[in-house]
Scaffold this motif. Structure first.
Motif, short mmCIF file in Angstrom:
data_model
loop_
_atom_site.label_atom_id
_atom_site.label_comp_id
_atom_site.label_asym_id
_atom_site.label_seq_id
_atom_site.Cartn_x
_atom_site.Cartn_y
_atom_site.Cartn_z
N ASN A 40 0.80 -1.22 0.00
CA ASN A 40 0.00 0.00 0.00
C ASN A 40 0.84 1.27 0.00
OD1 ASN A 40 0.84 0.23 2.66
ND2 ASN A 40 -1.20 0.53 3.48
N SER A 41 2.18 1.16 0.09
CA SER A 41 3.00 2.37 0.14
C SER A 41 2.91 3.15 -1.17
CB SER A 41 4.45 2.03 0.47
OG SER A 41 5.03 1.25 -0.55
N ILE A 42 2.78 2.47 -2.30
CA ILE A 42 2.64 3.16 -3.58
C ILE A 42 1.35 3.96 -3.62
CG2 ILE A 42 2.32 2.83 -6.08
CD1 ILE A 42 4.20 0.37 -5.77
N VAL A 43 0.26 3.34 -3.20
CA VAL A 43 -1.04 4.01 -3.18
C VAL A 43 -1.00 5.16 -2.19
CG1 VAL A 43 -3.50 3.71 -2.71
CG2 VAL A 43 -2.22 1.89 -3.86
N GLU A 44 -0.44 4.92 -1.02
CA GLU A 44 -0.38 5.97 0.01
C GLU A 44 0.46 7.16 -0.45
OE1 GLU A 44 0.81 6.45 4.72
OE2 GLU A 44 0.54 4.45 3.87
N LYS A 45 1.58 6.91 -1.10
CA LYS A 45 2.43 8.00 -1.60
C LYS A 45 1.70 8.83 -2.65
CE LYS A 45 6.86 5.81 -0.72
NZ LYS A 45 8.01 5.12 -1.31
N ARG A 46 1.01 8.15 -3.53
CA ARG A 46 0.27 8.87 -4.59
C ARG A 46 -0.83 9.73 -3.98
NH1 ARG A 46 -0.84 7.35 -10.29
NH2 ARG A 46 -1.56 9.31 -11.14
N LEU A 47 -1.55 9.19 -3.00
CA LEU A 47 -2.61 9.97 -2.33
C LEU A 47 -2.01 11.15 -1.57
CD1 LEU A 47 -4.85 7.04 -1.12
CD2 LEU A 47 -5.52 8.81 -2.76
N ALA A 48 -0.89 10.96 -0.90
CA ALA A 48 -0.23 12.05 -0.17
C ALA A 48 0.17 13.17 -1.12
CB ALA A 48 0.97 11.52 0.60
N LEU A 49 0.67 12.81 -2.30
CA LEU A 49 1.03 13.81 -3.30
C LEU A 49 -0.19 14.60 -3.78
CD1 LEU A 49 3.66 11.86 -5.43
CD2 LEU A 49 4.09 13.85 -3.95
N MET A 50 -1.36 13.99 -3.65
CA MET A 50 -2.60 14.64 -4.06
C MET A 50 -3.20 15.47 -2.92
SD MET A 50 -4.16 11.37 -6.09
CE MET A 50 -5.81 11.99 -6.14
N GLY A 51 -2.52 15.52 -1.76
CA GLY A 51 -2.98 16.34 -0.65
C GLY A 51 -3.81 15.62 0.39
N PHE A 52 -3.81 14.29 0.36
CA PHE A 52 -4.56 13.51 1.34
C PHE A 52 -3.66 13.14 2.52
CE2 PHE A 52 -7.11 12.69 -2.46
CZ PHE A 52 -8.40 12.68 -1.96
N ASN A 53 -4.25 13.09 3.72
CA ASN A 53 -3.60 12.53 4.90
C ASN A 53 -4.06 11.08 5.00
OD1 ASN A 53 -2.39 15.01 5.80
ND2 ASN A 53 -4.45 15.65 6.37
N CYS A 54 -3.12 10.16 5.15
CA CYS A 54 -3.44 8.73 5.09
C CYS A 54 -3.21 8.03 6.41
CB CYS A 54 -2.59 8.06 4.01
SG CYS A 54 -2.82 8.74 2.36
N VAL A 55 -4.05 7.04 6.68
CA VAL A 55 -3.89 6.16 7.83
C VAL A 55 -4.44 4.79 7.43
CG1 VAL A 55 -6.10 6.79 8.88
CG2 VAL A 55 -4.27 5.88 10.30
N THR A 56 -3.79 3.73 7.91
CA THR A 56 -4.25 2.38 7.61
C THR A 56 -4.87 1.77 8.86
OG1 THR A 56 -2.54 2.08 5.94
CG2 THR A 56 -3.55 0.08 6.82
N GLY A 61 -6.49 -1.91 9.74
CA GLY A 61 -6.73 -3.25 9.22
C GLY A 61 -6.27 -3.34 7.78
N GLU A 62 -7.13 -3.79 6.90
CA GLU A 62 -6.79 -3.91 5.48
C GLU A 62 -7.12 -2.66 4.68
OE1 GLU A 62 -9.02 -7.31 4.21
OE2 GLU A 62 -7.49 -8.72 4.87
N THR A 63 -7.69 -1.64 5.34
CA THR A 63 -8.18 -0.48 4.60
C THR A 63 -7.28 0.74 4.83
OG1 THR A 63 -10.44 -1.29 4.83
CG2 THR A 63 -10.17 1.00 4.19
N LEU A 64 -6.92 1.36 3.73
CA LEU A 64 -6.18 2.61 3.74
C LEU A 64 -7.21 3.74 3.63
CD1 LEU A 64 -3.53 4.30 3.47
CD2 LEU A 64 -3.72 3.92 1.01
N PHE A 65 -7.25 4.63 4.61
CA PHE A 65 -8.15 5.77 4.59
C PHE A 65 -7.34 7.01 4.26
CE2 PHE A 65 -10.33 2.82 7.42
CZ PHE A 65 -11.60 2.83 6.89
N ALA A 66 -7.88 7.85 3.40
CA ALA A 66 -7.22 9.09 3.01
C ALA A 66 -8.24 10.22 3.10
CB ALA A 66 -6.67 8.97 1.60
N GLU A 67 -7.86 11.30 3.80
CA GLU A 67 -8.77 12.42 4.03
C GLU A 67 -8.09 13.71 3.63
OE1 GLU A 67 -11.42 14.18 7.68
OE2 GLU A 67 -9.44 13.37 8.13
N LYS A 68 -8.86 14.59 3.01
CA LYS A 68 -8.31 15.91 2.64
C LYS A 68 -8.36 16.82 3.83
CE LYS A 68 -8.94 16.10 -2.24
NZ LYS A 68 -9.62 16.68 -3.33
#
Length: 108
Positions: A83-99, A101-108
């Motif tokens: 999930n690090s690839i997905v998390e990095k891409r979301l962070a570059l888009m301005g999202f704050n990420c937290v995992t 369980g199996e779900t990665l949550f990203a919030e603006k």
């Protein structure tokens, strides 16, 4: 386009169908951008993605994905691989990420 599907994951029941290069069935597919345009969705509060292993190809290869995901305030993705690839891409888009369980949550 079209994607190949396989059902040889885990217990091989209907829930286990996933995109695979070795798929034994081919079906028509749409990008997230195409779906949003078709239903005239401009902004979303929540985008939940549970796409059984297709996360990395989408986040690695689909440049249009960025504008579609950016229209959501909260994204929840069940990531099946690294999930690090997905998390990095979301962070570059301005999202704050937290995992959780199996779900990665990203919030603006």
């Amino acid at each position: 386009g079209k994607v190949a599907l396989t059902d040889d994951f885990r217990d091989k029941r209907q829930w286990s169908i996933q995109v695979s290069d070795k798929g034994n069935k081919t079906v028509a597919s749409k990008t997230l951008t195409e779906v949003l345009n078709e239903f005239k969705i401009g902004e979303m509060n929540i985008l939940k993605m549970d796409i059984e292993g297709a996360e990395l190809p989408i986040f690695n290869l689909d440049d249009m994905m960025e504008s579609a995901v950016a229209s959501a305030q909260l994204v929840g993705i069940e990531v099946h691989e690294n999930n690090s690839i997905v998390e990095k891409r979301l962070a570059l888009m301005g999202f704050n990420c937290v995992t959780e369980g199996e779900t990665l949550f990203a919030e603006k």
